[in-house]
Motif scaffolding. Structure first.
Motif, PDB file in Angstrom:
ATOM      1  N   ARG A 294       0.819  -1.213   0.000  1.00 56.82           N
ATOM      2  CA  ARG A 294       0.000   0.000   0.000  1.00 56.82           C
ATOM      3  C   ARG A 294       0.855   1.266   0.000  1.00 56.82           C
ATOM      4  O   ARG A 294       0.545   2.229  -0.700  1.00 56.82           O
ATOM      5  N   ASN A 298       2.029   5.209  -2.531  1.00 53.47           N
ATOM      6  CA  ASN A 298       2.103   6.598  -2.089  1.00 53.47           C
ATOM      7  C   ASN A 298       3.244   7.323  -2.824  1.00 53.47           C
ATOM      8  O   ASN A 298       4.146   6.688  -3.375  1.00 53.47           O
ATOM      9  N   CYS A 329      -2.234  13.024   3.609  1.00 52.14           N
ATOM     10  CA  CYS A 329      -3.634  12.613   3.479  1.00 52.14           C
ATOM     11  C   CYS A 329      -4.533  13.844   3.521  1.00 52.14           C
ATOM     12  O   CYS A 329      -4.155  14.893   4.054  1.00 52.14           O
ATOM     13  N   GLU A 333     -10.517  10.509   3.752  1.00 49.97           N
ATOM     14  CA  GLU A 333     -10.538   9.075   3.476  1.00 49.97           C
ATOM     15  C   GLU A 333     -11.349   8.342   4.542  1.00 49.97           C
ATOM     16  O   GLU A 333     -11.575   8.862   5.640  1.00 49.97           O
ATOM     17  N   ARG A 398      -1.448   6.608   4.596  1.00 44.37           N
ATOM     18  CA  ARG A 398      -1.185   7.467   3.436  1.00 44.37           C
ATOM     19  C   ARG A 398      -0.078   8.481   3.703  1.00 44.37           C
ATOM     20  O   ARG A 398       0.365   9.177   2.797  1.00 44.37           O
ATOM     21  N   ASP A 399       0.342   8.550   4.984  1.00 46.07           N
ATOM     22  CA  ASP A 399       1.407   9.492   5.345  1.00 46.07           C
ATOM     23  C   ASP A 399       2.785   8.827   5.387  1.00 46.07           C
ATOM     24  O   ASP A 399       3.764   9.472   5.784  1.00 46.07           O
ATOM     25  N   HIS A 401       5.897   7.329   3.395  1.00 50.62           N
ATOM     26  CA  HIS A 401       6.464   7.446   2.047  1.00 50.62           C
ATOM     27  C   HIS A 401       7.847   6.795   2.002  1.00 50.62           C
ATOM     28  O   HIS A 401       8.668   7.005   2.916  1.00 50.62           O
TER      29      HIS A 401
END
Length: 413
Positions: A294, A298, A329, A333, A398-399, A401
């Motif tokens: 996942r 990103n 993000c 979401e 989502r934060d 990377h």
């Protein structure tokens, strides 16, 4: 406890003998009666050998308890005691034909009604059953006489060739550093980097690691409930144990997946996995792999740093696959987790200003372990959030990377 078991078995023996010699039969039996009696005798005989742990084992009414009454472990070394246990169990099972034939002999001897047969016509052959009883007793006696001399077993041939193995086996059993696994109620595995000991009611092996080979044999996983986690199914690995000496018979052991991985850490040479077999991952490994997949989608983070200032992962020390936590993000979401008590919203994400200090595997484990997710919804873990281990700021998946490093001149400011 031993005295209680001894008293229980003495009472059962006395009651059984007294009942057998004082009973008198007057009514004939049908085929259904005989079949039911044999089924009960068979179940009782093998329930002693393979007892339901919740029922008989706690009461001391198992064959192992009888064995411990007859043989005191304090009077024997571990190897000798284990060998006697294997011989005792094999001898008891070999006596099963004696039990069945004795049932028919006893029924004919204690039938008191005149001109009445105890058993129906197809089974009404007293001399045949008496002959079968005598033959079965002689056969069982010969078998017991053959196996009682355990020094003639193949494993003792190994000890004759390796005299130090017996003493080393005793040291492995008593050493606190030995890796120990309880495979079942009476089956144990003891392993060190140099020695392997397997002891059960039916087999005993103690050999040097150099003289055996462990290989994953099967990937079929029985779906057994986990007592700590009813929704999660415990996964098992079937491992084939093969020996360098051909006179030692190979066998298969069943290891829980976590024990399999712990055993691999003990062994200098890991358990061999054939190319066509895939050892399934644990639930944590599955979720970590999903987490990494996942975050790969990103955006990547470019980090300019001097090579001398490059920090490895704070947890595992690796310098590969480093990630950076940075809020990207939108906050729109899906951020809801479902629980038995209702809905629980995850806290809003915050800006983390820490340098890249974690690799993706470690941050995956940190994130997943912070999710208080029900078993049913374990695969919705990604909707949750966690706190940066350094600055305690909240972040979501989502934060996270992956970092691309751009190394600058060492003399640059």
């Amino acid at each position: 406890m031993t005295s209680i078991k001894r008293g229980t078995w003495f009472f059962i023996f006395v009651l059984g003998v007294f009942s057998a010699i004082t009973c008198q039969f007057t009514a004939p039996l049908t085929l259904m009666h005989v079949a039911g009696h044999i089924a009960i005798l068979t179940a009782a005989h093998f329930a002693l050998v393979f007892p339901p742990e919740e029922l008989l084992d706690g009461l001391g009414l198992t064959l192992f308890d009888l064995f411990t009454i007859i043989y005191n472990s304090r009077h024997y070394g571990f190897v000798e005691y284990a060998a006697k246990r294997v011989a005792f169990f094999h001898a008891f099972v070999a006596a099963y034909p004696c039990v069945i034939s004795l049932y028919f002999v006893h029924g004919n001897l204690f039938m008191t009604a005149v001109d009445t047969r105890r058993f129906p016509e197809p089974l009404d052959h007293p001399y045949m059953w008496f002959t079968a009883f005598v033959i079965s007793v002689i056969g069982a006696a010969l078998y017991c006489n053959r196996i009682k001399d355990y020094k003639q077993w193949p494993v003792y041939r190994y000890y004759n060739e390796h005299p130090d193995a017996l003493e080393e086996a005793q040291d492995v059993i008593s050493s606190p550093d030995t890796f120990r696994v309880k495979l079942s109620q009476r089956t144990f595995l003891f392993v060190t980097r140099s020695f392997f000991v397997y002891s059960s009611n039916w087999r005993f092996v103690a050999v040097k690691i150099a003289d055996l080979r462990l290989q994953v044999d099967n990937t079929r996983m029985p779906l057994l409930p986990n007592n700590q986690d009813e929704e999660e199914r415990i996964r098992y690995i079937f491992v084939k144990v093969r020996f360098r000496p051909e006179y030692l018979q190979s066998f298969t052991i069943t290891l829980r997946q976590d024990y399999y991985r712990m055993l691999n850490e003990v062994l200098e040479v890991p358990i061999f996995v054939p190319p066509h077999i895939n050892v399934p991952m644990t639930i944590m490994e599955e979720l970590k792999e999903d987490f990494i997949d996942r975050i790969e989608t990103n955006s990547r983070y470019l980090h300019r740093v001097k090579r001398s200032d490059l920090d490895p992962c704070f947890a595992c020390g690796t310098e590969e696959n480093i990630v950076k936590i940075e809020k990207t993000c939108t906050g729109q979401e899906p951020r809801v987790l479902f629980h038995d008590t209702g809905l629980r919203f995850t806290p809003p994400c915050e800006n983390c200003t820490c340098r890249p200090l974690w690799c993706r595997n470690c941050i995956a484990q940190i994130f997943i372990t912070k999710q208080n997710v029900d078993n049913i919804y374990r695969y919705e873990y990604f909707r949750g959030s966690a706190q940066c281990p350094t600055c305690r700021k909240n972040f979501c998946i989502r934060d996270v990377h992956c970092v691309d490093f751009e190394f600058i001149d060492e003399d640059a400011d």
